[in-house]
Design a protein around this motif. Structure first.
Motif, mmCIF file in Angstrom:
data_model
loop_
_atom_site.group_PDB
_atom_site.id
_atom_site.type_symbol
_atom_site.label_atom_id
_atom_site.label_comp_id
_atom_site.label_asym_id
_atom_site.label_seq_id
_atom_site.Cartn_x
_atom_site.Cartn_y
_atom_site.Cartn_z
ATOM 1 N N UNK B 165 45.214 -48.899 -26.345
ATOM 2 C CA UNK B 165 44.928 -48.108 -25.141
ATOM 3 C C UNK B 165 44.823 -49.028 -23.919
ATOM 4 N N UNK B 167 43.218 -48.610 -21.281
ATOM 5 C CA UNK B 167 41.864 -48.695 -20.729
ATOM 6 C C UNK B 167 41.101 -49.882 -21.305
ATOM 7 N N UNK B 168 41.426 -50.227 -22.546
ATOM 8 C CA UNK B 168 40.741 -51.345 -23.191
ATOM 9 C C UNK B 168 40.931 -52.617 -22.368
ATOM 10 N N UNK B 170 41.891 -52.665 -19.207
ATOM 11 C CA UNK B 170 41.327 -52.480 -17.881
ATOM 12 C C UNK B 170 39.828 -52.731 -17.918
ATOM 13 N N UNK B 171 39.198 -52.327 -19.028
ATOM 14 C CA UNK B 171 37.774 -52.608 -19.185
ATOM 15 C C UNK B 171 37.561 -54.113 -19.171
ATOM 16 N N UNK B 172 38.430 -54.838 -19.841
ATOM 17 C CA UNK B 172 38.337 -56.293 -19.855
ATOM 18 C C UNK B 172 38.442 -56.875 -18.454
ATOM 19 N N UNK B 173 39.397 -56.342 -17.699
ATOM 20 C CA UNK B 173 39.583 -56.840 -16.327
ATOM 21 C C UNK B 173 38.347 -56.558 -15.481
ATOM 22 N N UNK B 174 37.793 -55.346 -15.640
ATOM 23 C CA UNK B 174 36.607 -54.981 -14.869
ATOM 24 C C UNK B 174 35.389 -55.783 -15.319
ATOM 25 N N UNK B 175 35.400 -56.190 -16.578
ATOM 26 C CA UNK B 175 34.292 -56.999 -17.087
ATOM 27 C C UNK B 175 34.463 -58.468 -16.713
ATOM 28 N N UNK B 176 35.327 -58.724 -15.776
ATOM 29 C CA UNK B 176 35.498 -60.037 -15.172
ATOM 30 C C UNK B 176 36.114 -61.055 -16.121
ATOM 31 N N UNK B 177 36.907 -60.572 -17.081
ATOM 32 C CA UNK B 177 37.504 -61.506 -18.025
ATOM 33 C C UNK B 177 38.827 -62.073 -17.507
ATOM 34 N N UNK B 181 41.805 -64.178 -20.475
ATOM 35 C CA UNK B 181 40.665 -63.997 -21.383
ATOM 36 C C UNK B 181 40.642 -62.585 -21.962
ATOM 37 N N UNK B 185 40.236 -62.330 -25.842
ATOM 38 C CA UNK B 185 39.023 -61.753 -26.436
ATOM 39 C C UNK B 185 39.164 -60.280 -26.798
ATOM 40 N N UNK B 186 39.967 -59.555 -26.023
ATOM 41 C CA UNK B 186 39.999 -58.109 -26.224
ATOM 42 C C UNK B 186 41.247 -57.673 -26.992
ATOM 43 N N UNK B 189 42.374 -59.859 -30.879
ATOM 44 C CA UNK B 189 41.656 -59.470 -32.101
ATOM 45 C C UNK B 189 42.104 -58.114 -32.636
#
Lengths: 378, 279
Positions: B165, B167-168, B170-177, B181, B185-186, B189
């Motif tokens: 997905x 969004x997964x 995008x969540x990583x990007x928003x979480x400053x990764x 990264x 990390x996302x 795995x």
């Protein structure tokens, strides 16, 4: 003056090939405000949220968060957190690792991470499930983990993309309250996308109604409900929606199509009727007449209509009545059964009438209170 | 109408036919590798014979040892696997996710390199490698294997990335990764299964490669497939050592396949459940 937590969208335009998702969006969201983007599917509300998040580059316009112009900033540099519709939890990480992730990415010391993760998890009542993986959680629990992941970094702006739409009805009501409480406690700015107007009404301080890539009206929910600026807002807000029927504004008053009880007198019809109506006759113009189902009263000696279908629903009933060629809805506390085809009389509170231009859909700005009923035969 | 029993019998027969078609050459090779030379050529073939480990002693120790060639094959195949997977991951990610000019053209080109008949490339490769002094070297053979394993790996990996997905990430990007990264990390795995299956396929393809090996290898660095080929001489074919070598060469592939079976099955089915971990 710093305006930490404010958001400004200035002239945003976004297209996908030939499709224009956002036309020319101007919007100011105040710090600490709970602001809802409401509209039907494809109206541009989610795209607008993603523009704020930095997930969609814009074709024109500027995005300001606080005092900073973040139009070109990557999502991670905007001091925002987002809760996605499908939560987007990291399935290979435990709840604790999920919540810790945004802190880990900025090299927060381990002890601090542990403390803040616990704190955030407890805030959403997930403290006891830190070792689970997202796959082992219910939808509501996953949603709370997503919330915890968003609040753990203490952002100034909180973006929520239909966060409740994947929950069942009862849970949605409970979570709604918890969400609002959380936002108040944290004092963060929240931008909330929903197609569910009830959610917007209960949660939002203000809301923007999106239609076809444009914001048609901004204001407090009740304000929009009481005084829609646009016929589309009128039709969209309210359950059941507003009755909208064609009518004509003549010197002798307002004629509603199918309404056989004579015209409703509108004292300042003159200036209104002098507008650019489609009717050629001077002092006369076509209008769209709107009134809420709660304002259409049954009984008395008003206009004639017959029962089309009555929907009885516990505390109230919606009576659909055939009036001329139109089916109107009346919301009444009277839940007694009604026979289909029975004659009823309609009475309309004239103060509750909204007039719209049939061509542009814009509100015709007659002070509603000055319209008085004389035509309701009595 | 065919009954349930009928269908079961039909399925059983089909399974036996397919199995025998696949297994017969392997079984024949295994049996031959345990025979003395005199038994190999006996006519009619002997079902019962005196087994011997002589052929295995030969390929694992004696004058005709294949141990060096096994080492060569391992080094080259592992090298090709590691390098192509490492390069294919970012490539597949970009193909799956990023808006890119000429993306379709590039994707088609990648596939196109895989469609060229390899025999047509052997001579050009030979000429170039001679000039560069790459024939008979580990780096040369690894490089030539990469040329076809990399596009293959990219094409295997793309669907795994596509099925994640959005969004997964995008969540990583928003979480400053950030992009890298988030990938590390996302995303990675979650495509482990796909990476494993890709690595195994690349390894097996490289391990079994013969055509480029026979032209471009030397006496020092020589894949096992080429080494076995040397048992087929002008005057006689040493069937005993050849079959023993074949069985030895099969073992790593079989072990790898069995060990990764669970991963392969998971990798094959992973793509079918969109965001399956969430409901």
């Amino acid at each position: 003056m710093t305006r930490r937590g404010s958001i400004s969208l200035v002239g945003i335009k976004k297209t996908y090939g030939r499709f224009t998702a956002i036309r020319d969006l101007h919007l100011d969201i105040e710090p600490g405000e709970f602001f809802a983007f409401v509209g039907p599917s494809g109206s541009g509300k989610t795209t607008s949220l993603r523009v704020i998040a930095g997930l969609e580059p814009v074709d024109a316009g500027r995005v300001l968060i606080g005092d900073a112009d973040v139009t070109a900033a990557p999502p991670g540099d905007r001091d925002i957190a987002m809760v996605f519709q499908n939560y987007a939890l990291y399935p290979h990480m435990t709840v604790a690792q999920n919540i810790a992730f945004p802190l880990r990415m900025v090299k927060t010391p381990a002890e601090e991470i542990a403390a803040r993760v616990r704190q955030a998890a407890e805030r959403v009542q997930m403290g006891h499930l830190l070792d689970r993986r997202p796959g082992q959680l219910s939808g509501g629990q996953q949603q709370r983990v997503a919330l915890a992941r968003a609040i753990v970094r203490e952002p100034t702006v909180f973006l929520l993309d239909e966060p409740l739409s994947n929950l069942d009805a009862q849970l949605r009501l409970d979570t709604r309250v918890a969400l609002k409480k959380l936002q108040l406690d944290l004092g963060v700015t929240a931008v909330y996308v929903t197609h569910d107007q009830e959610e917007a009404f209960t949660l939002a301080d203000r809301m923007a109604i999106f239609m076809n890539g444009e914001v048609v009206q901004v204001g407090a929910p009740q304000e929009l409900f009481e005084r829609p600026d646009d016929v589309r807002v009128a039709a969209f807000l309210g359950r059941p929606p507003m009755n909208l029927v064609p009518g004509r504004l003549d010197p002798d008053g307002l004629h509603i199509d199918g309404w056989d009880a004579g015209p409703l007198a509108v004292p300042d019809a003159g200036p209104l009727a002098a507008g650019t109506g489609s009717s050629a006759a001077a002092g006369s113009r076509e209008v769209t007449v709107g009134f809420r189902p709660r304002d259409l009263k049954l009984g008395g000696t008003g206009a004639r209509a017959e029962v089309y279908l009555a929907e009885v629903m516990g505390e109230h009933s919606i009576v659909n009545v055939q009036c001329g060629s139109h089916v109107l809805k009346a919301l009444t506390a009277d839940t007694s059964p009604r026979r289909v085809g029975a004659e009823v009389r309609l009475h309309l509170d004239p103060a509750a009438i909204h007039l719209f231009d049939p061509e542009t859909g814009r509100r015709l700005d007659a002070p509603a209170a000055s319209i008085e009923a004389v035509g309701v035969s009595s | 109408m065919i009954g349930r029993t009928g269908r079961l019998v039909a399925a059983g027969v089909a399974i036996v036919v397919v199995f025998l078609t696949w297994a017969f050459p392997v079984l024949w090779t295994a049996v031959t590798s345990l025979k003395f030379a005199k038994d190999i050529f006996a006519y009619p073939p002997k079902l019962f014979f005196e087994p011997t480990g002589l052929n295995y002693d030969g390929v694992l120790g004696g004058r005709q040892t294949l141990v060096n060639d096994l080492v060569s094959s391992t080094v080259i195949s592992l090298g090709a696997t590691v390098l192509s997977v490492a390069a294919a991951i970012p490539m597949a990610y970009v193909f799956a996710r990023c808006h890119l000019r000429f993306k379709n053209a590039l994707a088609l080109y990648t596939l196109f390199t895989y469609m060229i008949p390899r025999i047509g490339l052997v001579i050009p490769f030979f000429v170039v490698f001679r000039k560069l002094g790459l024939t008979g070297t580990y780096s040369g053979l690894t490089l030539v294997y990469l040329s076809f394993s990399l596009p293959f790996a990219v094409w295997l990996l793309v669907p795994y990335f596509e099925d994640l997905p959005r969004e997964m990430e995008e969540a990583g990007l928003l979480d400053r990764a950030g992009r890298w990264r988030t990938l590390w990390y996302v995303i990675l795995p979650q495509v482990r299964g796909g990476i494993a299956i890709t690595a195994i396929f690349v390894f097996i393809t490289a391990w079994n490669e013969f055509l480029f090996g026979v032209v471009l290898s030397g006496s020092e660095v020589r894949p096992i497939t080429v080494a076995m080929y040397n048992f087929i001489g002008v005057e006689q074919t040493l069937w005993g050592p050849l079959t023993a070598g074949a069985i030895v060469a099969m073992i790593p592939v079989i072990v790898l396949g069995l060990g990764a079976q669970r991963g392969i099955v998971r990798g094959l089915t992973a793509g079918s459940i969109k965001g399956g971990s969430r409901t």
